[in-house]
Scaffold this motif. Structure first.
Motif, mmCIF file in Angstrom:
data_model
loop_
_atom_site.group_PDB
_atom_site.id
_atom_site.type_symbol
_atom_site.label_atom_id
_atom_site.label_comp_id
_atom_site.label_asym_id
_atom_site.label_seq_id
_atom_site.Cartn_x
_atom_site.Cartn_y
_atom_site.Cartn_z
ATOM 1 N N ASN A 44 0.806 -1.232 0.000
ATOM 2 C CA ASN A 44 0.000 0.000 0.000
ATOM 3 C C ASN A 44 0.833 1.274 0.000
ATOM 4 O O ASN A 44 0.302 2.350 -0.269
ATOM 5 C CB ASN A 44 -0.912 0.036 1.249
ATOM 6 C CG ASN A 44 -2.035 -0.967 1.160
ATOM 7 O OD1 ASN A 44 -2.769 -1.009 0.165
ATOM 8 N ND2 ASN A 44 -2.166 -1.805 2.181
ATOM 9 N N HIS A 80 4.653 0.396 -6.940
ATOM 10 C CA HIS A 80 3.211 0.144 -7.122
ATOM 11 C C HIS A 80 2.422 1.149 -6.305
ATOM 12 O O HIS A 80 2.504 1.059 -5.109
ATOM 13 C CB HIS A 80 2.908 -1.289 -6.688
ATOM 14 C CG HIS A 80 1.470 -1.662 -6.734
ATOM 15 N ND1 HIS A 80 0.836 -2.015 -7.904
ATOM 16 C CD2 HIS A 80 0.519 -1.740 -5.766
ATOM 17 C CE1 HIS A 80 -0.424 -2.313 -7.645
ATOM 18 N NE2 HIS A 80 -0.637 -2.147 -6.358
ATOM 19 N N ASN A 168 -0.819 -2.504 -15.348
ATOM 20 C CA ASN A 168 -1.116 -3.663 -14.504
ATOM 21 C C ASN A 168 -2.625 -3.770 -14.338
ATOM 22 O O ASN A 168 -3.299 -2.760 -14.088
ATOM 23 C CB ASN A 168 -0.439 -3.407 -13.143
ATOM 24 C CG ASN A 168 -0.509 -4.556 -12.164
ATOM 25 O OD1 ASN A 168 -0.088 -5.663 -12.496
ATOM 26 N ND2 ASN A 168 -1.030 -4.303 -10.967
HETATM 27 C C1 XIL Z 1 -4.767 -4.237 -1.893
HETATM 28 C C2 XIL Z 1 -4.005 -4.325 -0.576
HETATM 29 O O1 XIL Z 1 -3.425 -5.609 -0.471
HETATM 30 C C3 XIL Z 1 -4.934 -4.069 0.582
HETATM 31 O O2 XIL Z 1 -4.205 -3.995 1.799
HETATM 32 C C4 XIL Z 1 -5.696 -2.764 0.374
HETATM 33 O O3 XIL Z 1 -6.650 -2.604 1.399
HETATM 34 C C5 XIL Z 1 -6.387 -2.761 -0.976
HETATM 35 O O4 XIL Z 1 -5.437 -2.995 -1.996
HETATM 36 N N1 XIL Z 1 -5.011 -4.883 -6.940
HETATM 37 C C6 XIL Z 1 -3.912 -4.086 -6.680
HETATM 38 C C7 XIL Z 1 -3.404 -3.973 -5.282
HETATM 39 O O5 XIL Z 1 -3.305 -3.565 -7.619
HETATM 40 O O6 XIL Z 1 -2.881 -2.691 -5.019
HETATM 41 C C8 XIL Z 1 -4.464 -4.324 -4.271
HETATM 42 O O7 XIL Z 1 -3.869 -4.317 -2.970
HETATM 43 C C9 XIL Z 1 -5.098 -5.652 -4.593
HETATM 44 C C10 XIL Z 1 -5.770 -5.585 -5.940
#
Ligand code: XIL
Length: 311
Positions: A44, A80, A168
């Protein structure tokens, strides 16, 4: 070899994980991560709500902690992400539309400059598509139309010319309307000289449902001259998981690793987490769980053995 990272490296690939700042305080989890993985994606900490919670006020402290952890354990970092409709502060989504491009480019430039030389790749654009292959009508699209994607990639490339720049998304792992739309976009961006270097296939799967077209679909993107990567692998099971589902999960993980190895431009696989006890899945998909290669007691599951054997 006896670890995922050693076996992946022997094949010229990486095996990654996602870690949050909270995970860094859990020693059993980070010890396992450092032993098995050679790439880290911050769960995150590099998202817009964490890095620019109010306009022009940047905070990279949490992201920096993930980067330091990775560096001190010889792991690389996938950044990310830079532009996403979610975990986006409301001050951005409520901007007058004529200010959005400037704010977006400033955000990208500031963040990618801060991490210049420290990230192997950036997910510049995260989850741009609806399931039907149309682009989400988020604030970036409303302000710039589809050009927001090229604008973002160009800003990221100017800030960090050595980082591999990715789009992505999820539910693009198989051939379908969403991946077809992304394929057309990728062709168009490349033909216009826009700096796009890779496609991230999130791969949030359900046990027994790995798309049969996974390898062929990754290959068609690779044939455009792009890298491809499995970026957020997990494989959720309806709770409680029984032993046949855990075996099937092993089959699934093996299929995913084999698909990546079969595509020369597939640079690596990242699992979205480490162990079942700290995965995002139960909180987001009620009734599902056990999506990782290790259980909540950090014991390897059939999925771990299958992934290792596939490498
Ligand atoms: C998720 C995280 O793992 C969680 O902690 C947060 O609450 C929500 O996001 N796609 C993505 C990631 O690109 O950034 C996401 O991560 C999961 C789905």
């Amino acid at each position: 070899a006896s670890t995922l990272k050693a076996s992946a490296e022997a094949k010229g690939r990486y095996f990654g994980t996602a870690l949050t700042r909270g995970d860094l305080g859990i020693s059993a989890e980070v010890n396992l991560a450092a032993a098995q993985f050679d790439m880290v994606t911050p769960g995150n900490e590099m998202k817009w709500d964490a890095t620019e919670p109010s306009r022009g006020s940047f905070n990279f402290g949490s992201g920096d902690q993930i980067v330091s952890f990775a560096q001190s354990h010889g792991m690389r970092v996938r950044g990310h992400n830079l532009v996403w409709h979610a975990q986006l502060p409301s001050w951005v989504s409520s901007l007058p539309l004529n200010q959005v491009q400037g704010v977006m480019e400033n955000h990208i430039t500031t963040e990618a400059t801060h991490y210049k030389g420290k990230v192997y790749a950036w997910d510049v654009i995260n989850e741009p598509y609806n399931e039907d292959g149309t682009l989400r009508q988020d604030v970036f699209y409303k302000a710039m139309g589809a050009d927001y994607i090229a604008n973002a990639l160009r800003a990221a490339h100017a800030a960090d010319p050595d980082a591999k720049l990715y789009i992505n998304d999820y539910n693009i792992e198989g051939t379908n309307a969403k991946s077809n739309a992304l394929y057309s976009l990728a062709q168009s961006l490349l033909s216009r000289g826009v700096p796009l270097h890779g496609i991230g296939f999130e791969s949030h799967f359900i046990v027994g449902q790995i798309p049969s077209s996974l390898q062929a679909n990754m290959q068609r993107f690779a044939n455009l001259g792009l890298d491809v990567a499995i970026t957020e692998l997990d494989d959720r099971i309806p709770m409680p998981a029984d032993s046949s589902e855990l075996q099937q999960q092993g089959t699934d993980y093996g299929k995913v690793v084999n698909a990546c190895l079969a595509v020369a431009r597939c640079v690596g696989v990242s699992q979205w987490g480490v162990d079942d006890g700290h995965s995002w899945i139960p909180g987001t998909f009620p009734g599902y769980g056990a999506p990782m290669m290790w259980d909540s007691g950090y014991q390897p599951k059939p999925a771990y053995t299958a992934a290792l054997n596939a490498l």
